[in-house]
Design a protein around this motif. Structure first.
Motif, short mmCIF file in Angstrom:
data_model
loop_
_atom_site.label_atom_id
_atom_site.label_comp_id
_atom_site.label_asym_id
_atom_site.label_seq_id
_atom_site.Cartn_x
_atom_site.Cartn_y
_atom_site.Cartn_z
N TRP A 127 52.46 14.34 112.03
CA TRP A 127 50.80 14.31 112.28
C TRP A 127 50.48 13.12 112.97
O TRP A 127 49.66 13.06 113.79
CB TRP A 127 50.11 14.57 111.02
N LEU B 139 56.59 16.41 102.56
CA LEU B 139 55.28 15.72 103.03
C LEU B 139 55.46 14.43 103.96
O LEU B 139 54.66 14.38 104.74
CB LEU B 139 54.62 14.95 101.58
N VAL C 70 55.72 16.19 107.31
CA VAL C 70 54.19 16.42 107.80
C VAL C 70 53.59 15.27 108.22
O VAL C 70 52.82 15.08 109.36
CB VAL C 70 53.58 17.21 106.83
#
Length: 264
Positions: free
Chosen positions: A50, A43, A46
């Protein structure tokens, strides 16, 4: 969690809290077990990707809030760590590594301050060991590239030391640079994250225990524990940020020492 059950005076049992080095896996794929920490690490990748892709997507001369935050984070690692420590001549090639390490550690540490998630990824020692190994291989490789095999001599034989003291100094330098350094680099991050996480957990368990008592005085004492746990929570959040900075700062120092070993 691992619990040790002991007999109690009333014929029941007492289960003191303890901690396990492994979490119960969420699920398994074949023989591969997926734990909460693995999911948090994925996570974090990511989220970091992002954020910086979004921050750089619409670049403007006058940056918006997202672009400003991205540029500020990059500039901090680039200028305040890489450039200031490694030097203006050699720092550029190491910025991607230092930048990645800083934000990867920072986000994984801050998971421990987020309700529900409430787990810093590096409270498990294997992750800290892996990062330290990457840094260890990097600075040794940099030293060899910059100085050849002579680097090992430069790393363990301090300049200006009389020859008759070298039999004592060289073994100390070997142990210090090639054994103790990577161990302390990893354990500093792991131990700090684990201890802070446990303190917050123990405070929370203490509040629950006191509230379950019949005495009104013990119930009232839970408010004091709550105030103390909030203070520890804020301190732990600060330490999470500082540990990301310390890990990356030490990485830059080790790289600088390898690049400029002949001048130390």
């Amino acid at each position: 969690m691992i619990a040790l059950t002991l007999p109690a005076q009333d014929g029941g049992s007492f289960t003191p809290p303890s901690v396990s080095s492994h979490l119960t896996p969420f699920f398994s794929i074949g023989g591969f077990e997926v734990t909460k920490q693995m999911i948090l690490v994925a996570l974090s990748v990511v989220l970091i990707a992002w954020f910086f892709v979004a921050a750089a997507r619409k670049r403007q001369l006058v940056p918006g809030k997202l672009q400003f935050m991205g540029e500020m984070g990059y500039s901090f690692v680039r200028n305040s760590v890489a450039k200031d420590v490694i030097g203006a001549k050699d720092y550029r090639k190491f910025v991607p590594l230092l930048f990645t390490l800083f934000f990867f550690i920072l986000v994984n540490n801050l998971f421990g301050a987020i309700p529900v998630l409430q787990l810093p990824s590096f409270s498990h020692v294997s992750g800290a060991y892996l990062l330290a190994v990457i840094v260890y291989i990097t600075w040794i490789g940099v030293g060899l590239k910059a100085n050849g095999l002579r680097y090992f001599k430069l790393a363990v034989v301090p300049s200006g030391v009389p020859w008759y003291i070298l039999p004592l100094v060289v073994p100390i330098e070997i142990i210090s640079n090639f054994v103790v350094r990577p161990m302390t680099h990893s354990l500093r991050l792991f131990a700090t994250m684990l201890s802070g996480h446990l303190i917050v957990l123990i405070a929370g368990s203490g509040i629950e225990f006191l509230l379950a008592q019949e005495s009104i005085w013990l119930k009232g004492t839970s408010l004091l524990v709550l105030v103390g746990s909030i203070a520890m929570y804020m301190l732990e959040a600060l330490i999470m940020v500082l540990q990301a900075y310390v890990f990356v700062l030490l990485t830059a120092i080790y790289i600088e020492g390898a690049v400029h070993a002949d001048s130390h």
